[in-house]
Design an enzyme around this catalytic site. Structure first.
Site, PDB file in Angstrom:
ATOM      1  N   GLU A 120     -13.621  -3.506  -0.691  1.00  0.00           N
ATOM      2  CA  GLU A 120     -13.340  -3.248   0.722  1.00  0.00           C
ATOM      3  C   GLU A 120     -14.631  -3.563   1.468  1.00  0.00           C
ATOM      4  O   GLU A 120     -15.644  -2.869   1.296  1.00  0.00           O
ATOM      5  CB  GLU A 120     -12.928  -1.791   0.927  1.00  0.00           C
ATOM      6  N   ASP A 122       0.856  -1.182   0.000  1.00  0.00           N
ATOM      7  CA  ASP A 122       0.000   0.000   0.000  1.00  0.00           C
ATOM      8  C   ASP A 122       0.893   1.233   0.000  1.00  0.00           C
ATOM      9  O   ASP A 122       1.871   1.300   0.773  1.00  0.00           O
ATOM     10  CB  ASP A 122      -0.892   0.012   1.230  1.00  0.00           C
TER      11      ASP A 122
END
Length: 259
Positions: free
Chosen positions: A135, A16
């Site tokens: 998500e 990330d």
């Protein structure tokens, strides 16, 4: 009847990023700077990662996509599949990232806002290129909602229904991140992963929650994941790709040989 020669479970290093920094979060919040993503990407490649996954966690929030330079540098000396996500809003964005060296793109926020984008990417580049990033946040027993914008915005969409729709539109893979488990080291959401895997006919990558070896057994056997993404355990050197694959082999998984 299960295949006598099931495909290998893929062990994926997830990186990330925010700007040009590798970061790590808990529940996709409280971002902590780890270092130069290029250094870590090369390390995981040399350790034998099957794929690399780059996600710009704040791209959708700021309406930008700055992964091109990172991808271009990474692709120069890393020769495993590279999936890139974060701030991708159009076919033109996908074209640019593929030209820079990405193999696949993962799209969440823009796909929720404009589901036709899934079809556009799949038709132009093939379903194997179009990864739906989800998500997911648990609402109750066997109920999860899709979140966007780095887990900040609720969409009102049911995860299972959205996964099914996206695959019908052309998504060739699903990156499934549990917001509840991400960064906790308490294990993956096996019920979530199993529910999605039982609904769609495409590979499902489980992300969020690895903490100890038995979590690999749970997410692949009870969760039916085709691939597992690891971040925290690798970044902070609690594990290596080799040790993770060793745990997988001990759990009865087929794993790809190390480099």
């Amino acid at each position: 009847m299960k295949s006598l020669n099931p495909p290998s479970t893929r062990f994926i290093a997830r990186l990330d990023v925010k700007g040009d920094q590798l970061i790590k979060a808990i529940h996709l919040e409280g971002l902590r700077v780890v270092g130069d993503p290029q250094i870590y990407a090369k390390r995981y490649y040399e350790q034998g990662a099957d794929e690399l996954l780059y996600i710009d966690l704040v791209a959708s929030l700021y309406g930008r996509n700055k992964l091109k330079d990172i991808v271009s540098r990474t692709a120069q000396d890393i020769f495993i599949p590279l999936t890139v996500g974060g701030g991708i809003r159009s076919v033109e964005d996908v074209t640019e990232l593929l030209a820079a060296g990405a193999d696949k793109v993962a799209i969440n926020t823009a796909a929720v806002a404009n589901p036709a984008l899934i079809e556009q990417v799949a038709l132009r580049f093939g379903s194997q290129c179009m990864v739906l990033s989800i998500e997911a946040k648990r609402l109750g027993e066997d109920r999860w909602e899709v979140y966007t914008d780095c887990a900040r915005e609720s969409s009102g969409r049911d995860v299972i229904a959205w996964a099914k729709e996206a695959v019908e539109r052309g998504a060739g893979e699903i990156l499934l991140t549990s917001i509840d488990q991400e960064g906790t080291r308490k294990g993956f959401d096996t019920a979530l992963t199993a529910a999605v895997a039982e609904t769609v006919r495409v590979p499902v990558i489980a992300s969020g929650g690895y903490g100890q070896p038995e979590h690999i057994n749970a997410i692949t056997h009870q969760g039916s994941a085709n691939a597992i993404a690891f971040a925290d355990a690798l970044h902070f050197e609690r594990e290596t790709i080799a040790s993770l694959k060793s745990y997988g082999a001990e759990a009865g998984l087929r794993v790809r040989s190390l480099l």
